[in-house]
Design a protein around this motif. Structure first.
Motif, PDB file in Angstrom:
ATOM      1  N   GLY A   1       0.818  -1.211   0.000  1.00 42.99           N
ATOM      2  CA  GLY A   1       0.000   0.000   0.000  1.00 42.99           C
ATOM      3  C   GLY A   1       0.849   1.256   0.000  1.00 42.99           C
ATOM      4  O   GLY A   1       0.559   2.218  -0.719  1.00 42.99           O
TER       5      GLY A   1
ATOM      6  N   SER B   1      -3.955   7.456  -0.945  1.00 42.32           N
ATOM      7  CA  SER B   1      -3.936   6.428   0.096  1.00 42.32           C
ATOM      8  C   SER B   1      -5.337   6.056   0.563  1.00 42.32           C
ATOM      9  O   SER B   1      -5.532   4.996   1.144  1.00 42.32           O
ATOM     10  CB  SER B   1      -3.081   6.879   1.276  1.00 42.32           C
TER      11      SER B   1
ATOM     12  N   THR C   1      -6.171   2.754  -1.360  1.00 43.47           N
ATOM     13  CA  THR C   1      -5.267   1.604  -1.412  1.00 43.47           C
ATOM     14  C   THR C   1      -5.877   0.368  -0.767  1.00 43.47           C
ATOM     15  O   THR C   1      -5.629  -0.744  -1.216  1.00 43.47           O
ATOM     16  CB  THR C   1      -3.912   1.908  -0.754  1.00 43.47           C
TER      17      THR C   1
END
Length: 101
Positions: free
Chosen positions: A53, A65, A68
């Motif tokens: 990630g 993010s 992810t």
């Protein structure tokens, strides 16, 4: 006959039983699905803690993010579905061994 996805042990196939449903067929299908789901969850955890990630969003900031987790989950499900790791088959075998079901 035990079958997990595309894995069939042809030495255990009874030609007289081909095409016939057994009482354990729904249980077997549920166990296969549960084994694949567990494998996907396991692979997802491995990917998460491996740093995949972080590598995916390196330099992209918080906006990247946010997604992810979804990507890792989808990747884990795809890997489990292909049977590349073979974990679901082993889980299924352990759940059905010794005629417990």
């Amino acid at each position: 006959m035990r079958c997990l996805g595309m894995f069939i042990n042809l030495h255990q196939v009874d030609p007289l039983m081909i095409g016939q449903q057994t009482a354990s067929a729904p249980i077997d299908a549920n166990l296969e699905r549960a084994a694949k789901e567990f494998e996907a969850a396991f692979i997802g955890q491995m990917l998460t803690f491996s740093g995949v990630g972080d590598a995916l969003v390196s330099g992209e900031g918080k906006m990247a993010s946010a997604f992810t987790g979804f990507f890792i989950e989808a990747l884990a499900e795809d890997l489990a579905e292909t049977g590349a790791f073979g974990l679901a088959e082993k889980f299924y075998e352990k759940l059905t061994m010794d005629g417990e079901l």
